[in-house]
Design an enzyme around this catalytic site. Structure first.
Site, PDB file in Angstrom:
ATOM      1  N   THR A  18       0.634   2.108 -12.305  1.00 38.91           N
ATOM      2  CA  THR A  18       1.580   2.604 -13.308  1.00 38.91           C
ATOM      3  C   THR A  18       0.923   3.538 -14.308  1.00 38.91           C
ATOM      4  OG1 THR A  18       2.943   0.614 -13.110  1.00 38.91           O
ATOM      5  CG2 THR A  18       3.202   1.908 -15.127  1.00 38.91           C
ATOM      6  N   THR A  95      -1.125  -3.015 -12.353  1.00 39.92           N
ATOM      7  CA  THR A  95      -1.302  -4.350 -12.930  1.00 39.92           C
ATOM      8  C   THR A  95      -0.975  -5.495 -11.975  1.00 39.92           C
ATOM      9  OG1 THR A  95       0.954  -4.297 -13.827  1.00 39.92           O
ATOM     10  CG2 THR A  95      -0.829  -3.508 -15.256  1.00 39.92           C
ATOM     11  N   ASP A  96      -0.209  -5.248 -10.928  1.00 39.35           N
ATOM     12  CA  ASP A  96       0.233  -6.353 -10.068  1.00 39.35           C
ATOM     13  C   ASP A  96      -0.927  -7.123  -9.459  1.00 39.35           C
ATOM     14  OD1 ASP A  96       2.822  -5.770 -10.614  1.00 39.35           O
ATOM     15  OD2 ASP A  96       3.338  -4.995  -8.636  1.00 39.35           O
TER      16      ASP A  96
END
Length: 339
Positions: A18, A95-96
């Site tokens: 992101t 971030t996942d």
């Protein structure tokens, strides 16, 4: 992006996510990773006044598409950057999977120089984009002398976390990362990085030449209400290098699943962890079939305080180095599964 030569050098490696994603839609939706490491660094106000930045784009992937071999290659890049004179390294990514990739890096990071992982919950085009602030905090963390010897850290929302304990605990919030049970070890306040605990870490695992090219198979199986062991029974020992189970409570499973655990544990390493998100696996409280005492007796090993995904990565990292015995697993999880 280069600053004055008198400034310390910080290497920034970008993997996508992101923090590097943009949209061609008028409403800013359907973002995908497009920005290079150089553009990420150039967008951070004041960064050039702090450090001479060497930025390199290592990948442009959404974090669900990252894998262990990519992270091992990133590790080698980071080691080379430090060996070439960088005071430390920042890795940006989605971030996942950040809680997993940061821990995998930490398992093998054998340098005293800081390696800091960060990302963003909002894209660069969003109002209140958090990527530049997180990247600036990560660089400040690298430049702080007290960051040395702490292994891999995660910088997010002005907080600093140890890679071993941090987890993404919210799907949307900009303060998505927490270290349940222990909390962050430091903060960035008014541009100053401050730690609340002394530097102390478990020694890194070693990798011999050629070992880093492997890719062991270590599945993670989560149990659930009414689990009869069907998924675990479908796993053939000859197809895997180990198995991690995310169990109820302190690492418990049903009586029927316990039988499958015993069958596998006699052939490959089996580790059980707690799916609760906080607290360790038990050792000596419950004695029913599927309890921690029962699973230990069947040959499984408790993960201690490690979350299931971290336990899986530790077992994967051990298998990457060669055949693993139960004694090896007991030893490493005893050391790395406790604070």
């Amino acid at each position: 992006m280069m600053g004055p030569m008198s400034l310390p050098t910080v290497a920034i490696g970008a993997l996508g996510g992101t923090i590097a994603s943009t949209s061609s839609a008028t409403d800013g939706s359907e973002i995908v990773p497009t920005l290079s490491a150089e553009r990420l660094a150039a967008a951070v106000p004041g960064l050039g006044e702090l450090a001479s930045v060497r930025a390199e784009t290592l990948a442009q992937l959404p974090s669900p598409s990252l894998d262990e071999p990519t992270i091992v290659r990133t590790l080698a890049w980071a080691q080379a950057a430090v060996d070439a004179g960088a005071q430390g390294v920042v890795i940006t990514q989605g971030t996942d999977t950040l809680e997993e990739s940061s821990y995998l890096l930490d398992l093998f990071w054998d340098r005293p120089e800081p390696l800091v992982v960060t990302g963003a919950m909002r894209s660069p085009q969003a109002a209140g984009a958090d990527g530049p602030a997180n990247l600036l905090t990560a660089v400040r963390c690298v430049l702080e002398p007290d960051s040395r010897g702490r292994g891999v850290l995660v910088a997010f929302d002005d907080e600093l976390h140890q890679a071993r304990w941090v987890a993404k605990t919210d799907s949307m919030s900009t303060s998505a990362f927490r270290s349940a049970g222990f909390g962050p070890i430091g903060r960035c306040v008014e541009g100053e990085v401050v730690y609340g605990v002394p530097a102390d870490r478990v020694p890194a695992l070693s990798l011999s030449a050629g070992q880093e090219a492997g890719d062991p198979r270590v599945p993670l199986v989560a149990t659930y209400l009414g689990d009869d062991g069907y998924v675990l029974e479908a796993i053939r020992a000859e197809d895997v290098d180990g198995v991690v189970i995310a169990g109820f409570g302190a690492g418990h499973v049903s009586a029927r699943m316990a039988e499958a655990v015993g069958r596998l544990a006699g052939q490959v390493p089996v580790v059980f962890a707690s799916r609760t998100g906080s607290g360790p696996t038990g050792r000596a409280m419950y004695g029913y079939p599927g309890s921690e005492i029962d699973l230990l007796a069947r040959g499984a090993v408790g993960a201690g305080w490690l979350l299931p995904v971290k336990a899986r990565l530790l077992l994967w990292a051990m298998a990457l180095r060669g055949p693993v015995t139960r004694a090896d697993v007991v030893r490493e999880f005893e050391v790395r599964g406790r604070p």
